[in-house]
Design an enzyme around this catalytic site. Structure first.
Site, short mmCIF file in Angstrom:
data_model
loop_
_atom_site.label_atom_id
_atom_site.label_comp_id
_atom_site.label_asym_id
_atom_site.label_seq_id
_atom_site.Cartn_x
_atom_site.Cartn_y
_atom_site.Cartn_z
N ARG A 1 104.30 -11.75 48.75
CA ARG A 1 103.09 -12.53 49.07
C ARG A 1 101.98 -12.50 48.02
NH1 ARG A 1 100.04 -12.79 54.89
NH2 ARG A 1 100.05 -10.55 54.67
N ASP A 2 102.09 -11.71 46.97
CA ASP A 2 101.04 -11.73 45.95
C ASP A 2 101.62 -11.56 44.56
OD1 ASP A 2 98.42 -12.04 45.14
OD2 ASP A 2 97.91 -9.91 45.34
N LEU A 3 102.69 -12.30 44.28
CA LEU A 3 103.28 -12.25 42.95
C LEU A 3 102.38 -12.99 41.96
CD1 LEU A 3 105.71 -11.42 41.22
CD2 LEU A 3 106.65 -13.69 41.64
#
Length: 224
Positions: A62-64
Site C-alpha cells: 500500500r505505500d510502494l
C-alpha cells in the site's frame, strides 16, 4: 541502509552535483534488479512477489514508492516502512484512502478498492520513475508535467514514442530493446483496469531477465 533509498539515486534533482557530473542510474538499477534475480534462483521470491503470492493471507503493501526502497552496500533493494501494509482479503475496501499521492491506483482513489493489483500499479509508477528520472509528483515542473503518469501516458500508448521517456542523463546510451521492454512492463502495470495488470511474479520475471541480459552484455557473454 548503506546507500540510502532508491529515490536518492534515480531522481534528477538529487543526482546532479552542480557540475554536470551526475552519477549514472542505470547500472545501480540493473544491479538491484539482478539481486532479485539471484534471490529467485536461490528459491526465494523477491519483494512484492513474496507478499502477494507466497504470504497467506496476501499482504498489500500500500505505500510502494522510491523512497521506501532501501539499498544495501551491494545495491540490493529492501522494502521498508510497512506502516500502511494490510492483510487480505483480496478485494477489500478501505474506508480511508492512504498511501502517497502519485502512486495510488485509480480504483483505490475512486472507491477505496484495495487488492494486490493496487501495489502493481504503484510498481508501474516506480518503474516509470526509474526509466525517466522524474518524480511521481513534481510541483516544480509545468502544470502538464507535474503528475508523472499523466505526462507519460501518451507515450506509453505509442511504442514508437518509448524513447522519449528515457532519462536524459543516460544520453541515449542504452539498448533500445531493453528500454522498450522495461517501458512495456511499466505500461502493463499502469493499466486503468486492475484486472488487466500483470501479477508481480510476471513483472519480476521480465525485469530479472533484463537485468541478467544487461549483466551478460557488460561482460561480453550471452545469457542462457
Amino acid at each position: 541502509m548503506a546507500l540510502g533509498s532508491l529515490a536518492d539515486h534515480l531522481l534528477l534533482d538529487s543526482r546532479d552535483n552542480g557540475n554536470g557530473n551526475a552519477p549514472r542510474a542505470e547500472g545501480g538499477a540493473a544491479r538491484a534488479e539482478l539481486g532479485d534475480a539471484h534471490a529467485r534462483r536461490a528459491g526465494r521470491r523477491p519483494g512484492l512477489e513474496y507478499l502477494h503470492e507466497t504470504a497467506n493471507p496476501p499482504v498489500i503493501y500500500r505505500d510502494l514508492k522510491s523512497s521506501n526502497v532501501l539499498l544495501d552496500d551491494a545495491l540490493c533493494p529492501k522494502l521498508s516502512d510497512f506502516g500502511l501494509a494490510k492483510l487480505g482479503p483480496v478485494g477489500d475496501r478501505s474506508p480511508r484512502v492512504m498511501g502517497t499521492y502519485g502512486y495510488c491506483a485509480p480504483e483505490y482513489v475512486r472507491a477505496g478498492t484495495l487488492t494486490v493489483k493496487t501495489d502493481v500499479y504503484s510498481f508501474g509508477v516506480l518503474l516509470l520513475e526509474l526509466v525517466t528520472g522524474r518524480r511521481a509528483v513534481d510541483s516544480t515542473r509545468p502544470a502538464a508535467e507535474q503528475l508523472l503518469v499523466a505526462w507519460a501516458m501518451p507515450m506509453l500508448r505509442d511504442s514508437k514514442r518509448y524513447r522519449e521517456l528515457a532519462d536524459p542523463l543516460l544520453r541515449g546510451d542504452f539498448p533500445e530493446r531493453d528500454l522498450k521492454q522495461a517501458v512495456a512492463v511499466a505500461a502493463m502495470c499502469l493499466q486503468e483496469e486492475a484486472s488487466a495488470r500483470p501479477l508481480m511474479s510476471d513483472a519480476a520475471m521480465t525485469l530479472a531477465y533484463l537485468a541478467e541480459a544487461a549483466a551478460a552484455a557488460s561482460s561480453n557473454t550471452t545469457p542462457s
